[in-house]
Write an enzyme that holds these catalytic residues in place. Structure first.
Site, mmCIF file in Angstrom:
data_model
loop_
_atom_site.group_PDB
_atom_site.id
_atom_site.type_symbol
_atom_site.label_atom_id
_atom_site.label_comp_id
_atom_site.label_asym_id
_atom_site.label_seq_id
_atom_site.Cartn_x
_atom_site.Cartn_y
_atom_site.Cartn_z
ATOM 1 N N GLU A 222 0.828 -1.217 0.000
ATOM 2 C CA GLU A 222 0.000 0.000 0.000
ATOM 3 C C GLU A 222 0.856 1.259 0.000
ATOM 4 O O GLU A 222 0.526 2.241 -0.654
ATOM 5 C CB GLU A 222 -0.954 0.003 1.207
ATOM 6 C CG GLU A 222 -2.060 -1.029 1.119
ATOM 7 C CD GLU A 222 -2.959 -0.843 -0.098
ATOM 8 O OE1 GLU A 222 -3.009 0.278 -0.638
ATOM 9 O OE2 GLU A 222 -3.589 -1.820 -0.522
ATOM 10 N N TYR B 4 -6.087 6.473 4.243
ATOM 11 C CA TYR B 4 -6.197 5.481 3.177
ATOM 12 C C TYR B 4 -5.453 4.186 3.543
ATOM 13 O O TYR B 4 -6.022 3.097 3.494
ATOM 14 C CB TYR B 4 -5.645 6.055 1.854
ATOM 15 C CG TYR B 4 -5.410 4.960 0.868
ATOM 16 C CD1 TYR B 4 -6.456 4.460 0.126
ATOM 17 C CD2 TYR B 4 -4.145 4.366 0.747
ATOM 18 C CE1 TYR B 4 -6.272 3.397 -0.740
ATOM 19 C CE2 TYR B 4 -3.949 3.309 -0.108
ATOM 20 C CZ TYR B 4 -5.010 2.826 -0.846
ATOM 21 O OH TYR B 4 -4.819 1.760 -1.675
ATOM 22 N N ASP C 263 -9.414 6.161 -2.634
ATOM 23 C CA ASP C 263 -8.266 6.643 -3.412
ATOM 24 C C ASP C 263 -8.797 7.215 -4.728
ATOM 25 O O ASP C 263 -10.025 7.319 -4.914
ATOM 26 C CB ASP C 263 -7.238 5.525 -3.641
ATOM 27 C CG ASP C 263 -7.721 4.480 -4.650
ATOM 28 O OD1 ASP C 263 -8.926 4.480 -4.990
ATOM 29 O OD2 ASP C 263 -6.895 3.675 -5.105
#
Ligand code: SF4
Length: 317
Positions: free
Chosen positions: A27, A108, A126
């Site tokens: 990520e 996020y 996102d």
């Protein structure tokens, strides 16, 4: 969405694991990097640092070297700090709020790791999710509104897969230009498609015009060494990276001849950068002599590396 995801998802290395370390690493890498570009970095990084302990114990320079080329180096630095925090904790935190406390982790990333690694019901937002949701609901793409709508749609039983399905849809079907609406699993509920207005969502903000800026770097070489300066450890950008000097670093420098030029873009700034050979001035300021043959082992800024490419034929002249 989940049926479509189960059948159509791309086989990506971080989708073959529930290990929070690997998911967190992916990520962070994917924040500013395309999937195809991130895969070899992800695999190399994981091979060298397979868990938090090995990353925490590493020298920062080695971490940065493995990251070199991905850009946005604060991500690597923060990961290194986060690995040290996790090592102290003894295990990766398994709650959204605790994950959010780690250096370099924002809403996020915390939602992605919490949902994918721990099946916690947190929706991610996102750029891909913004595009899908704003088209589905003909909404302008305001992040708060998108977060609210996504949170309502989130599948509570498979939140990680739902989040990945939304991002996958945005990355492979609901493309910024020419979305493949005929292949879309949620096309029947898409308000933008109904009116043929897919390209109007999300509503675009007017972007600032790019600025053209000229810069001049100096290549000052002596006995196999070159003068360079290092960004301070607490610099906001690229801390610890080496740069070639400019006039502000060596006010007394006397340029001798131009060796080459290249372009470099950072956000809205377009730099036209020229590299000039110069003789060593009496005062070096913050600059230090670095052995040219050992430059490969140091964290060099992208501008430094581009300069080396452009002038390589002149090195040692
Ligand atoms: Fe995107 Fe088209 Fe699907 Fe709507 S129907 S979500 S515009 S791919």
């Amino acid at each position: 969405m989940l049926k479509w995801f189960d059948a159509q998802q791309r086989d990506l290395p971080w989708r073959r694991t529930k290990d929070p370390y690997a998911i967190w690493l992916s990520e962070i890498m994917l924040q500013q990097t395309r999937v195809a570009a991130a895969i070899p970095y992800f695999e190399r990084f994981l091979a060298r640092f397979p868990n938090f302990g090995t990353l925490a114990a590493a020298e920062e320079e080695e971490v940065l070297r493995l990251w070199a080329g991905l850009g946005y180096y604060y991500r690597a630095r923060n990961m290194h700090k986060a690995a040290k925090c996790v090592s102290e904790l003894g295990a990766f935190p398994s709650h959204y709020e605790a994950i959010l406390e780690l250096p370099g982790v924002g809403d996020y990333t915390a939602a992605a790791v919490a949902s994918i690694a721990f099946d916690l019901p947190h929706a991610v937002v996102d750029g891909n999710v913004v595009r899908v949701i704003s088209r589905l609901f003909a909404a302008n793409g305001d992040r708060k509104q998108v977060a609210h709508l996504t949170g309502q749609l989130l599948d509570r039983k498979r939140p990680g897969d739902f989040n990945q399905a939304m991002m996958e849809l945005g990355a492979t079907v609901c493309l910024p230009q020419k979305p493949h609406c005929l292949l879309c699993p949620v096309g029947k509920m898409c308000q933008a498609q109904e009116t043929g207005a897919q390209n109007e969502f999300p509503v675009r903000k007017i972007r600032a015009k790019n600025k053209e800026i000229e810069r001049r770097l100096f290549w000052i070489e002596r006995s196999g060494k070159v003068l360079a300066w290092q960004r301070p450890a607490d610099a906001r950008l690229m801390a610890g990276f080496w740069e070639l000097p400019e006039k502000e670093h060596l006010p007394e420098v006397a340029p001798a001849r131009e060796l080459g030029a290249f372009r470099h873009g950072i956000t809205v700034h377009n730099y036209r950068i020229k590299v000039w050979r110069a003789a060593a001035p009496v005062q070096f300021g913050n600059c230090q002599w670095l052995e040219i043959r050992k430059l490969d082992h140091l964290p060099l800024s992208t501008i430094f590396k581009k300069a080396l490419n452009v002038i390589s034929v002149f090195i040692g002249d």
